[in-house]
Write an enzyme that holds these catalytic residues in place. Structure first.
Site, short mmCIF file in Angstrom:
data_model
loop_
_atom_site.label_atom_id
_atom_site.label_comp_id
_atom_site.label_asym_id
_atom_site.label_seq_id
_atom_site.Cartn_x
_atom_site.Cartn_y
_atom_site.Cartn_z
N HIS A 186 0.99 -1.14 0.03
CA HIS A 186 0.20 -0.01 0.04
C HIS A 186 0.93 1.33 0.21
CE1 HIS A 186 -3.69 1.96 1.16
NE2 HIS A 186 -3.05 3.04 1.12
N HIS A 222 1.15 5.30 -2.28
CA HIS A 222 0.62 6.13 -3.25
C HIS A 222 1.71 6.73 -4.35
CE1 HIS A 222 -3.56 6.15 -1.54
NE2 HIS A 222 -2.84 5.77 -0.54
N GLN A 245 -10.09 9.31 -5.10
CA GLN A 245 -9.57 9.84 -3.75
C GLN A 245 -10.61 10.97 -3.30
OE1 GLN A 245 -6.08 9.62 -1.98
NE2 GLN A 245 -7.92 10.20 -0.54
N HIS A 271 -9.61 1.77 0.78
CA HIS A 271 -9.40 2.43 1.78
C HIS A 271 -10.81 2.45 2.84
CE1 HIS A 271 -6.12 3.94 -0.24
NE2 HIS A 271 -5.68 4.82 0.68
N GLU A 294 -10.99 4.62 7.47
CA GLU A 294 -9.71 5.31 8.05
C GLU A 294 -10.04 6.70 8.90
OE1 GLU A 294 -7.00 6.71 5.17
OE2 GLU A 294 -5.45 6.98 6.48
N ASP A 329 2.32 3.39 3.23
CA ASP A 329 1.26 4.31 2.71
C ASP A 329 1.85 5.52 1.98
OD1 ASP A 329 -1.29 5.27 2.37
OD2 ASP A 329 -1.63 5.81 4.33
FE FE2 Z 1 -3.61 5.07 1.25
#
Ligand code: FE2
Length: 414
Positions: free
Chosen positions: A56, A58, A153, A211, A214, A310
């Site tokens: 995971h 980005h 996102q 996701h 979170e 992440d």
């Molecule tokens: Fe993430």
């Protein structure tokens, strides 16, 4: 190539690994004999294990922290706001994004990672981040396997074109369907986004990585929707829940019930210890929650959990250099897993458990017949590897050395 005197991860004894034509031809107890014409590397008892898996990250966000501004609150939500502002202000080309991503890939490679799952923002109508990462994936495949998750996102239902952009991203070649239900405008939109992700995964034959929850809100319960739907469709092994930090705030009674569904569904979990220790608890006064999902408890119930980083210097998390060893270290501390049994098997969290999550187990592992993809770390015991944060000495792929690091030498008066 012959790797002599290897310690195989979680096995006793010394082993020789014979690599021929890019494959592991034989693994046998070390003997004195050696083939004359082989390249021989004496590992002197250092641990050999399959390459690290970063499940995971980005890659389209890396190395952007501070533009156009720093995240002052440290919250997930300010991170999303800054990223949205940045897209309006900083007009990057596909090449700019590729350059940043490649820099991060090199950091990961240096630290023994050969398998990566990256998310990419598909809220941007140009989808240039996806284009950039598709090209990076192709260009680095000799050194690294990359899976790309199409992540809306800014929420799938925050804009009318959200769903069509997600669909387009899958048509363009994204490997995994993403989602962010806790960020959708309403609870119902969040549920709808999870169902949509699973529908698209079935339609396109893709994996799913959401996701999920979170947030430090004990009422954020999209995980039960994701797991129950995956169970109904018999596709839990293809589904991952990332973050699930709200689980830390669920009551024990609700969690007990939830675990029954999770165990039946077989969904995978990715915990992001460094990122979520940083991001969560931002709305708490003392005591401040740690904000990590229930890693130890899930592992004890046989649920698959792996660790990821992440972020590398992005609006959500200002630090990180691609290395997973500090993630393991922080995660063991944050999850109260610093007992001996958990320390000696901690590297599972960034190897096998990650490989199961990415659904690559068929070809993963240091065993005869597999491609010679492996790493050597600077330690001769699983326990000391964690205590000393052992660096990667070699990363070998298809039988070729792609990374070699000389250990640092220190001279001291004492
Ligand atoms: Fe993430």
């Amino acid at each position: 190539m012959l790797l002599k005197n290897a310690k195989l991860y979680k096995q006793d004894g010394k082993w020789d690994i014979l690599i021929t034509n890019g494959n592991i031809q034989q693994i046998s107890q070390t003997t004195e004999s050696k083939a004359e014409d082989e390249e021989v590397i004496d590992l002197d008892g250092k641990i050999v294990l399959p390459p690290y898996v970063e499940p995971h990250i980005h890659l389209d966000y890396v190395l952007t922290a501070g533009t156009p501004r720093w995240n002052q609150s440290g919250s997930v939500f300010e991170g999303i706001e800054i990223w949205s502002e940045r897209k309006q202000i900083v007009k990057e080309t596909k090449e700019d994004i590729k350059k940043r991503a490649m820099e991060a890939v090199r950091m990961q490679m240096k630290h023994g990672i050969q398998h990566v799952r990256t998310h990419v923002d598909v809220s941007d109508p140009t989808l240039k981040g996806l284009e950039a990462l598709l090209e990076v994936k192709e260009e680095v495949k000799k050194y690294m396997d990359i899976q790309i998750v199409a992540l809306p996102q800014e929420g799938l239902y925050s804009k009318p074109e959200g769903e069509s952009l997600l669909r387009k991203a899958l048509e363009m070649g994204a490997d995994v369907v993403g989602g962010i239900p806790h960020y959708e405008p309403t609870r119902e939109d969040g549920v709808r986004s999870v169902i949509c992700a699973l529908d698209l995964a079935e339609e396109f034959g893709k994996l799913v990585d959401i996701h999920c929850d979170e947030i430090d809100d004990d009422q954020s319960r999209y995980l039960e929707v994701l797991a129950a739907e995956a169970l109904k469709r018999n596709m839990g092994h293809l589904v991952t829940a990332s973050h699930t930090t709200a689980m830390a705030s669920y009551s024990n009674a609700y969690t007990y019930k939830l675990f029954q569904t999770l165990k039946k569904a077989g969904v995978h979990f990715i915990a992001l210890p460094k990122a979520n220790l940083h991001l969560q608890g931002r709305f708490d006064s003392h005591p401040v929650r740690r904000g990590l999902t229930r890693v130890k408890e899930m592992l004890n119930e046989g649920i698959n959990v792996c660790f990821g980083l992440d972020s590398i210097k992005d609006p959500w998390y200002p630090l990180g250099d691609g290395n997973l060893m500090p993630v393991v270290d922080v995660g063991l501390h944050a999850c109260h897993m610093t007992d001996h049994d958990n320390i000696v098997k901690a590297l599972d969290l960034v190897t096998t458990n990650g490989a199961r999550t990415l659904d690559i187990m068929e070809k993963y592992g240091v065993k005869e017949g597999n491609q010679a993809n492996l790493i050597v770390i600077d330690s001769d015991s699983e326990y000391e590897a964690i205590r000393t944060q052992a660096p990667v000495l070699y990363s070998i792929r298809n039988g070729e050395i792609i990374v070699k690091t000389e250990p640092a030498r220190t001279e001291m008066a004492l």
